[in-house]
Design a protein around this motif. Structure first.
Motif, PDB file in Angstrom:
ATOM      1  N   GLY A 288       0.835  -1.067  -0.034  1.00 21.29           N
ATOM      2  CA  GLY A 288       0.110  -0.029  -0.027  1.00 21.29           C
ATOM      3  C   GLY A 288       0.992   1.252  -0.046  1.00 21.29           C
ATOM      4  N   GLU A 289       2.194   1.180   0.322  1.00 21.48           N
ATOM      5  CA  GLU A 289       3.011   2.358   0.230  1.00 21.48           C
ATOM      6  C   GLU A 289       3.033   2.987  -1.200  1.00 21.48           C
ATOM      7  OE1 GLU A 289       7.592   3.292   1.792  1.00 21.48           O
ATOM      8  OE2 GLU A 289       6.857   1.274   1.368  1.00 21.48           O
ATOM      9  N   VAL A 290       2.889   4.489  -1.178  1.00 20.31           N
ATOM     10  CA  VAL A 290       2.717   5.072  -2.306  1.00 20.31           C
ATOM     11  C   VAL A 290       4.076   5.657  -2.914  1.00 20.31           C
ATOM     12  CG1 VAL A 290       1.983   7.158  -3.597  1.00 20.31           C
ATOM     13  CG2 VAL A 290       0.479   5.891  -2.000  1.00 20.31           C
ATOM     14  N   VAL A 291       4.599   5.198  -4.248  1.00 13.61           N
ATOM     15  CA  VAL A 291       5.669   6.039  -4.507  1.00 13.61           C
ATOM     16  C   VAL A 291       5.417   6.984  -5.719  1.00 13.61           C
ATOM     17  CG1 VAL A 291       8.153   5.739  -5.382  1.00 13.61           C
ATOM     18  CG2 VAL A 291       6.937   4.013  -3.992  1.00 13.61           C
ATOM     19  N   LEU A 292       5.879   8.408  -5.664  1.00 16.36           N
ATOM     20  CA  LEU A 292       5.847   9.126  -6.585  1.00 16.36           C
ATOM     21  C   LEU A 292       7.092   9.862  -7.327  1.00 16.36           C
ATOM     22  CD1 LEU A 292       3.708  11.792  -4.759  1.00 16.36           C
ATOM     23  CD2 LEU A 292       2.768   9.869  -5.911  1.00 16.36           C
ATOM     24  N   ILE A 293       7.227   9.596  -8.644  1.00 21.63           N
ATOM     25  CA  ILE A 293       8.513   9.707  -9.391  1.00 21.63           C
ATOM     26  C   ILE A 293       8.412  10.916 -10.499  1.00 21.63           C
ATOM     27  CG2 ILE A 293      10.180   8.581 -10.858  1.00 21.63           C
ATOM     28  CD1 ILE A 293       7.824   6.302  -9.349  1.00 21.63           C
ATOM     29  N   GLU A 294       9.372  11.692 -10.476  1.00 26.44           N
ATOM     30  CA  GLU A 294       9.104  12.914 -11.414  1.00 26.44           C
ATOM     31  C   GLU A 294      10.473  13.045 -11.780  1.00 26.44           C
ATOM     32  OE1 GLU A 294       8.188  17.839 -11.282  1.00 26.44           O
ATOM     33  OE2 GLU A 294       7.842  16.604  -9.448  1.00 26.44           O
ATOM     34  N   MET A 295      10.723  13.647 -12.997  1.00 25.33           N
ATOM     35  CA  MET A 295      11.841  14.111 -13.913  1.00 25.33           C
ATOM     36  C   MET A 295      11.426  15.583 -13.968  1.00 25.33           C
ATOM     37  SD  MET A 295      14.630  13.960 -15.441  1.00 25.33           S
ATOM     38  CE  MET A 295      14.881  12.477 -15.815  1.00 25.33           C
ATOM     39  N   GLN A 296      12.729  16.378 -13.411  1.00 18.90           N
ATOM     40  CA  GLN A 296      12.646  18.014 -13.721  1.00 18.90           C
ATOM     41  C   GLN A 296      13.804  18.320 -14.313  1.00 18.90           C
ATOM     42  OE1 GLN A 296      10.334  20.012 -12.901  1.00 18.90           O
ATOM     43  NE2 GLN A 296      11.332  21.704 -13.948  1.00 18.90           N
ATOM     44  N   VAL A 297      14.004  19.001 -15.532  1.00 16.16           N
ATOM     45  CA  VAL A 297      15.202  19.052 -16.200  1.00 16.16           C
ATOM     46  C   VAL A 297      15.710  20.546 -15.883  1.00 16.16           C
ATOM     47  CG1 VAL A 297      14.474  17.561 -18.135  1.00 16.16           C
ATOM     48  CG2 VAL A 297      13.741  20.004 -18.448  1.00 16.16           C
ATOM     49  N   SER A 298      14.896  21.400 -15.516  1.00 15.82           N
ATOM     50  CA  SER A 298      15.477  22.853 -14.969  1.00 15.82           C
ATOM     51  C   SER A 298      14.983  23.326 -13.796  1.00 15.82           C
ATOM     52  CB  SER A 298      15.267  23.656 -16.146  1.00 15.82           C
ATOM     53  OG  SER A 298      13.876  23.584 -16.463  1.00 15.82           O
ATOM     54  N   SER A 299      15.687  24.128 -13.141  1.00 17.03           N
ATOM     55  CA  SER A 299      15.132  24.820 -11.837  1.00 17.03           C
ATOM     56  C   SER A 299      14.123  25.787 -11.989  1.00 17.03           C
ATOM     57  CB  SER A 299      16.203  25.187 -10.963  1.00 17.03           C
ATOM     58  OG  SER A 299      15.980  25.828  -9.910  1.00 17.03           O
ATOM     59  N   ILE A 300      13.044  25.674 -11.208  1.00 16.86           N
ATOM     60  CA  ILE A 300      12.141  26.631 -11.290  1.00 16.86           C
ATOM     61  C   ILE A 300      11.532  27.278 -10.125  1.00 16.86           C
ATOM     62  CG2 ILE A 300      10.858  25.611 -13.650  1.00 16.86           C
ATOM     63  CD1 ILE A 300       8.960  24.496 -11.560  1.00 16.86           C
ATOM     64  N   THR A 301      11.276  28.479 -10.069  1.00 16.65           N
ATOM     65  CA  THR A 301      10.482  29.068  -8.922  1.00 16.65           C
ATOM     66  C   THR A 301       9.649  28.345  -8.254  1.00 16.65           C
ATOM     67  OG1 THR A 301      10.892  31.403  -9.837  1.00 16.65           O
ATOM     68  CG2 THR A 301       9.417  31.245  -7.936  1.00 16.65           C
ATOM     69  N   GLY A 302       9.855  28.034  -7.039  1.00 11.50           N
ATOM     70  CA  GLY A 302       8.979  27.200  -6.203  1.00 11.50           C
ATOM     71  C   GLY A 302       9.317  25.722  -6.081  1.00 11.50           C
ATOM     72  N   PHE A 303      10.212  25.381  -6.786  1.00 11.14           N
ATOM     73  CA  PHE A 303      10.301  23.863  -7.242  1.00 11.14           C
ATOM     74  C   PHE A 303      10.123  22.886  -5.896  1.00 11.14           C
ATOM     75  CE2 PHE A 303      13.477  20.383  -7.399  1.00 11.14           C
ATOM     76  CZ  PHE A 303      12.751  19.474  -8.236  1.00 11.14           C
ATOM     77  N   SER A 304      10.837  23.398  -4.955  1.00 11.07           N
ATOM     78  CA  SER A 304      11.092  22.765  -3.496  1.00 11.07           C
ATOM     79  C   SER A 304       9.491  22.637  -3.122  1.00 11.07           C
ATOM     80  CB  SER A 304      11.994  23.114  -2.819  1.00 11.07           C
ATOM     81  OG  SER A 304      11.531  24.576  -2.255  1.00 11.07           O
ATOM     82  N   LYS A 305       8.832  23.671  -3.163  1.00  9.96           N
ATOM     83  CA  LYS A 305       7.279  23.704  -2.498  1.00  9.96           C
ATOM     84  C   LYS A 305       6.527  22.777  -3.317  1.00  9.96           C
ATOM     85  CE  LYS A 305       7.557  28.227  -0.607  1.00  9.96           C
ATOM     86  NZ  LYS A 305       7.387  27.897   0.641  1.00  9.96           N
ATOM     87  N   ARG A 306       6.794  22.759  -4.734  1.00  6.80           N
ATOM     88  CA  ARG A 306       5.877  21.858  -5.691  1.00  6.80           C
ATOM     89  C   ARG A 306       5.929  20.459  -5.138  1.00  6.80           C
ATOM     90  NH1 ARG A 306       7.351  21.624 -11.587  1.00  6.80           N
ATOM     91  NH2 ARG A 306       8.016  19.700 -11.104  1.00  6.80           N
ATOM     92  N   VAL A 307       7.581  20.027  -4.994  1.00  3.44           N
ATOM     93  CA  VAL A 307       7.697  18.613  -4.668  1.00  3.44           C
ATOM     94  C   VAL A 307       7.179  18.357  -3.137  1.00  3.44           C
ATOM     95  CG1 VAL A 307       9.668  17.061  -3.971  1.00  3.44           C
ATOM     96  CG2 VAL A 307      10.102  18.697  -5.938  1.00  3.44           C
ATOM     97  N   LEU A 308       7.296  19.089  -2.240  1.00  2.00           N
ATOM     98  CA  LEU A 308       6.611  18.821  -0.972  1.00  2.00           C
ATOM     99  C   LEU A 308       5.063  18.753  -1.329  1.00  2.00           C
ATOM    100  CD1 LEU A 308       7.233  18.602   1.899  1.00  2.00           C
ATOM    101  CD2 LEU A 308       6.884  20.963   2.239  1.00  2.00           C
ATOM    102  N   TYR A 309       4.423  19.503  -2.020  1.00  2.00           N
ATOM    103  CA  TYR A 309       2.965  19.712  -2.348  1.00  2.00           C
ATOM    104  C   TYR A 309       2.721  18.210  -2.794  1.00  2.00           C
ATOM    105  CZ  TYR A 309      -1.386  20.567  -4.339  1.00  2.00           C
ATOM    106  OH  TYR A 309      -2.805  20.475  -4.819  1.00  2.00           O
ATOM    107  N   ASN A 310       3.354  17.874  -3.773  1.00  2.00           N
ATOM    108  CA  ASN A 310       2.889  16.470  -4.513  1.00  2.00           C
ATOM    109  C   ASN A 310       3.253  15.539  -3.517  1.00  2.00           C
ATOM    110  OD1 ASN A 310       2.139  17.434  -6.851  1.00  2.00           O
ATOM    111  ND2 ASN A 310       4.236  17.246  -7.625  1.00  2.00           N
ATOM    112  N   MET A 311       4.172  15.317  -2.619  1.00  2.00           N
ATOM    113  CA  MET A 311       4.209  14.194  -1.699  1.00  2.00           C
ATOM    114  C   MET A 311       3.152  14.322  -0.447  1.00  2.00           C
ATOM    115  SD  MET A 311       7.520  13.560   0.952  1.00  2.00           S
ATOM    116  CE  MET A 311       7.090  14.862   1.889  1.00  2.00           C
TER     117      MET A 311
END
Length: 304
Positions: A71-94
């Motif tokens: 039941g453990e959930v894994v989210l996988i994302e590829m990001q090719v360039s740094s964008i404003t708010g990137f860390s917040k987006r990663v945290l939000y998705n998690m």
């Protein structure tokens, strides 16, 4: 053979999120999360790749979502360039992946851990040379973990990986090499082909196995990524030029104020403020004209 880079969003999803990707994703996650140990035996890919939707894949900012047998959930994302708010987006998705497990009135005890695996094609952590960095909740001073690893963040920074094909040792090495260098290969090297899942991943990324529509989209997506990187590079160059200009101005201000103080003594804050608001050209003129000043009044008259 010609392989299309898995850094392209829809190719990434085709490789790791299609019907043929189950064993590929298991191998990749075991390599990255568990150092190659076969901990994950089974999973279900939730948002399966659909060729008809490739033009809008990035709208969700999430490439692949899988649920493990426990039941453990894994989210996988590829990001090719740094964008404003990137860390917040990663945290939000998690966090969204965590809370969205429950329906209304369901008990919190039903929540399963979430692991967010993010691959970046840029440097994220300057303070370490580690390619894979894993984060969990821990006490700030004594560093002991809490929340039983309910939420984990894992980052893979591709630019830090410099191994050549002949230097690949671990399963993680081979998967990272695939992500970074697949588009530069003209065949499947034996060291990669010996891992059947990587061989399958390369076959999915093989141009020969794609429809004309998919190839056209791949080209479009590749051009879009190049345009995006070009804009970022241009912005960085403009920023550097502005920084140099500001540096020149600050140096000129400091030099002139130092020379004026040496000649006339202390200068009031109002006068210093006027000097600081001068342009580079005006500062250069002042640097020449002040030699003709007899007193501080001449300076004030010049500034006015």
């Amino acid at each position: 053979m010609r392989f299309i880079s898995p850094k392209i969003d829809y190719v990434f999803k085709k490789v790791f999120g299609s019907k043929e990707s189950k064993t590929i994703l298991i191998s990749f996650l075991n390599a990255i999360i568990y150092n190659g140990e076969p901990i994950i035996q089974s999973l279900t890919i939730i948002n399966l790749y659909n060729p008809g939707q490739v033009l809008t894949l990035k709208d969700t900012y999430l490439d692949v979502k899988a649920v493990l047998a426990d039941g453990e959930v894994v989210l996988i994302e590829m990001q090719v360039s740094s964008i404003t708010g990137f860390s917040k987006r990663v945290l939000y998705n998690m966090v969204k992946g965590y809370v969205n497990q429950l329906k209304t009135a369901e008990d919190y005890i039903r929540l399963k851990p979430v692991i967010a695996v993010t691959i970046t094609d840029f440097i994220l952590f300057d303070e370490t040379q580690q390619i894979i960095n894993q984060f969990v909740f821990q006490e700030k001073t004594e560093k002991f973990e809490c929340l039983e690893e309910e939420l984990q963040l894992i980052f893979i920074e591709l630019p830090k990986f410099h191994k050549r094909l002949s230097e690949l040792e671990t399963l993680a090495d081979k998967w990272i090499y695939f992500l970074k260098e697949a588009s530069s290969l003209d065949n499947i090297p034996p060291s990669l082909g010996e891992v059947s899942e990587i061989e399958s991943a390369l076959n999915l990324a093989n141009q020969a196995g794609m429809t004309p529509e998919e190839l056209e989209i791949a080209d479009r997506r590749a051009m879009a990524l190049q345009d995006e990187r070009g804009k970022l590079t241009y912005a960085e160059e403009i920023g550097k030029e502005i920084g140099k200009e500001i540096g020149r101005k600050n140096e000129a201000i400091a030099l002139i104020i130092r020379q004026l103080k040496k000649r006339f003594g202390e200068i009031d804050k109002k006068t210093i403020s006027k000097i600081e608001n001068l342009t580079i050209e005006e500062l250069e003129n002042l640097g020449e004209d002040f030699l003709d000043f007899n007193n501080i009044t001449d300076l004030e008259n010049w500034l006015n």
